[in-house]
Design a protein around this motif. Structure first.
Motif, mmCIF file in Angstrom:
data_model
loop_
_atom_site.group_PDB
_atom_site.id
_atom_site.type_symbol
_atom_site.label_atom_id
_atom_site.label_comp_id
_atom_site.label_asym_id
_atom_site.label_seq_id
_atom_site.Cartn_x
_atom_site.Cartn_y
_atom_site.Cartn_z
ATOM 1 N N ILE A 65 0.841 -1.201 0.000
ATOM 2 C CA ILE A 65 0.000 0.000 0.000
ATOM 3 C C ILE A 65 0.874 1.248 0.000
ATOM 4 O O ILE A 65 0.597 2.214 -0.715
ATOM 5 N N ARG A 66 1.948 1.232 0.790
ATOM 6 C CA ARG A 66 2.881 2.368 0.784
ATOM 7 C C ARG A 66 3.495 2.558 -0.590
ATOM 8 O O ARG A 66 3.633 3.678 -1.067
ATOM 9 N N ALA A 67 3.870 1.451 -1.247
ATOM 10 C CA ALA A 67 4.471 1.539 -2.580
ATOM 11 C C ALA A 67 3.463 2.094 -3.585
ATOM 12 O O ALA A 67 3.796 2.957 -4.403
ATOM 13 N N GLY A 68 2.239 1.616 -3.525
ATOM 14 C CA GLY A 68 1.205 2.119 -4.437
ATOM 15 C C GLY A 68 0.910 3.586 -4.206
ATOM 16 O O GLY A 68 0.735 4.360 -5.150
ATOM 17 N N ALA A 69 0.874 3.983 -2.949
ATOM 18 C CA ALA A 69 0.628 5.392 -2.626
ATOM 19 C C ALA A 69 1.780 6.262 -3.102
ATOM 20 O O ALA A 69 1.578 7.372 -3.601
ATOM 21 N N PHE A 70 3.011 5.761 -2.956
ATOM 22 C CA PHE A 70 4.176 6.509 -3.419
ATOM 23 C C PHE A 70 4.089 6.765 -4.922
ATOM 24 O O PHE A 70 4.263 7.898 -5.382
ATOM 25 N N TRP A 71 3.833 5.700 -5.684
ATOM 26 C CA TRP A 71 3.782 5.870 -7.140
ATOM 27 C C TRP A 71 2.555 6.664 -7.577
ATOM 28 O O TRP A 71 2.601 7.384 -8.578
ATOM 29 N N ALA A 72 1.465 6.571 -6.840
ATOM 30 C CA ALA A 72 0.304 7.418 -7.141
ATOM 31 C C ALA A 72 0.659 8.882 -6.920
ATOM 32 O O ALA A 72 0.280 9.753 -7.717
ATOM 33 N N ALA A 73 1.414 9.161 -5.852
ATOM 34 C CA ALA A 73 1.828 10.540 -5.583
ATOM 35 C C ALA A 73 2.769 11.059 -6.664
ATOM 36 O O ALA A 73 2.814 12.255 -6.934
ATOM 37 N N VAL A 74 3.524 10.160 -7.286
ATOM 38 C CA VAL A 74 4.411 10.562 -8.378
ATOM 39 C C VAL A 74 3.616 10.851 -9.643
ATOM 40 O O VAL A 74 3.886 11.830 -10.357
ATOM 41 N N LEU A 75 2.622 10.031 -9.948
ATOM 42 C CA LEU A 75 1.920 10.124 -11.226
ATOM 43 C C LEU A 75 0.717 11.066 -11.230
ATOM 44 O O LEU A 75 0.385 11.626 -12.284
ATOM 45 N N LEU A 76 0.054 11.244 -10.109
ATOM 46 C CA LEU A 76 -1.148 12.077 -10.068
ATOM 47 C C LEU A 76 -0.925 13.534 -10.490
ATOM 48 O O LEU A 76 -1.816 14.118 -11.120
ATOM 49 N N PRO A 77 0.210 14.151 -10.192
ATOM 50 C CA PRO A 77 0.392 15.534 -10.663
ATOM 51 C C PRO A 77 0.337 15.672 -12.183
ATOM 52 O O PRO A 77 -0.096 16.700 -12.698
ATOM 53 N N PHE A 78 0.748 14.638 -12.911
ATOM 54 C CA PHE A 78 0.664 14.699 -14.370
ATOM 55 C C PHE A 78 -0.789 14.730 -14.837
ATOM 56 O O PHE A 78 -1.127 15.408 -15.801
ATOM 57 N N CYS A 79 -1.653 14.001 -14.149
ATOM 58 C CA CYS A 79 -3.083 14.055 -14.468
ATOM 59 C C CYS A 79 -3.643 15.439 -14.175
ATOM 60 O O CYS A 79 -4.439 15.974 -14.958
ATOM 61 N N ALA A 80 -3.231 16.006 -13.047
ATOM 62 C CA ALA A 80 -3.710 17.341 -12.687
ATOM 63 C C ALA A 80 -3.217 18.376 -13.695
ATOM 64 O O ALA A 80 -3.960 19.289 -14.068
ATOM 65 N N LEU A 81 -1.968 18.247 -14.138
ATOM 66 C CA LEU A 81 -1.451 19.180 -15.145
ATOM 67 C C LEU A 81 -2.204 19.048 -16.456
ATOM 68 O O LEU A 81 -2.476 20.045 -17.129
ATOM 69 N N GLY A 82 -2.528 17.818 -16.840
ATOM 70 C CA GLY A 82 -3.319 17.612 -18.054
ATOM 71 C C GLY A 82 -4.686 18.260 -17.948
ATOM 72 O O GLY A 82 -5.179 18.867 -18.906
ATOM 73 N N LEU A 83 -5.290 18.155 -16.790
ATOM 74 C CA LEU A 83 -6.594 18.780 -16.573
ATOM 75 C C LEU A 83 -6.476 20.300 -16.591
ATOM 76 O O LEU A 83 -7.321 20.989 -17.158
ATOM 77 N N LEU A 84 -5.418 20.826 -16.002
ATOM 78 C CA LEU A 84 -5.207 22.275 -16.029
ATOM 79 C C LEU A 84 -4.937 22.777 -17.438
ATOM 80 O O LEU A 84 -5.390 23.856 -17.818
ATOM 81 N N ALA A 85 -4.183 22.004 -18.219
ATOM 82 C CA ALA A 85 -3.854 22.412 -19.586
ATOM 83 C C ALA A 85 -5.100 22.482 -20.463
ATOM 84 O O ALA A 85 -5.198 23.335 -21.347
ATOM 85 N N GLY A 141 -7.983 23.241 -19.350
ATOM 86 C CA GLY A 141 -8.818 24.329 -18.837
ATOM 87 C C GLY A 141 -9.885 23.826 -17.896
ATOM 88 O O GLY A 141 -10.442 22.755 -18.093
ATOM 89 N N LEU A 142 -10.151 24.603 -16.889
ATOM 90 C CA LEU A 142 -11.198 24.262 -15.934
ATOM 91 C C LEU A 142 -12.436 25.090 -16.251
ATOM 92 O O LEU A 142 -12.775 26.043 -15.574
ATOM 93 N N SER A 143 -13.114 24.691 -17.306
ATOM 94 C CA SER A 143 -14.222 25.507 -17.795
ATOM 95 C C SER A 143 -15.569 25.149 -17.174
ATOM 96 O O SER A 143 -16.521 25.907 -17.332
ATOM 97 N N SER A 144 -15.680 24.026 -16.514
ATOM 98 C CA SER A 144 -16.963 23.655 -15.918
ATOM 99 C C SER A 144 -16.769 23.290 -14.447
ATOM 100 O O SER A 144 -15.663 22.961 -14.016
ATOM 101 N N PRO A 145 -17.837 23.319 -13.699
ATOM 102 C CA PRO A 145 -17.728 22.930 -12.285
ATOM 103 C C PRO A 145 -17.284 21.476 -12.097
ATOM 104 O O PRO A 145 -16.611 21.152 -11.129
ATOM 105 N N VAL A 146 -17.632 20.618 -13.033
ATOM 106 C CA VAL A 146 -17.223 19.217 -12.936
ATOM 107 C C VAL A 146 -15.706 19.095 -13.083
ATOM 108 O O VAL A 146 -15.061 18.354 -12.348
ATOM 109 N N GLU A 147 -15.127 19.838 -14.015
ATOM 110 C CA GLU A 147 -13.675 19.812 -14.198
ATOM 111 C C GLU A 147 -12.963 20.415 -12.980
ATOM 112 O O GLU A 147 -11.908 19.927 -12.574
ATOM 113 N N TYR A 148 -13.535 21.450 -12.420
ATOM 114 C CA TYR A 148 -12.964 22.055 -11.222
ATOM 115 C C TYR A 148 -13.010 21.077 -10.049
ATOM 116 O O TYR A 148 -12.031 20.918 -9.322
#
Length: 74
Positions: free
Chosen positions: A22-42, A44-51
């Motif tokens: 679980i620690r290993a999975g959480a570590f790698w999730a913490a590494v990869l999740l910012p890329f998803c957030a950057l993709g979402l930011l790129a 645009g946050l045009s709707s409340p669902v995206e926000y």
């Protein structure tokens, strides 16, 4: 004279009590999740669902950072 040990030791709980996979999975999730957030930011946050999705990604990333912090520290 020896120093006394404080009786009100208020350290934050560590993730060492979590199983290693679980620690290993959480570590790698913490590494990869910012890329998803950057993709979402790129896109645009045009709707409340995206926000809401962006805020959720950030919250999950913080939890993954806390849970996976001790991965590889053994």
């Amino acid at each position: 004279m020896t120093p006394s040990t404080p009786t009100n030791d208020r350290r934050a709980p560590t993730s060492a009590s979590l199983p290693a996979p679980i620690r290993a999975g959480a570590f790698w999730a913490a590494v990869l999740l910012p890329f998803c957030a950057l993709g979402l930011l790129a896109s645009g946050l045009s709707s409340p669902v995206e926000y809401a999705a962006f805020v959720s990604l950030v919250a999950v990333n913080v939890l993954a950072l806390i849970a996976g912090h001790d991965h590889g520290a053994e």
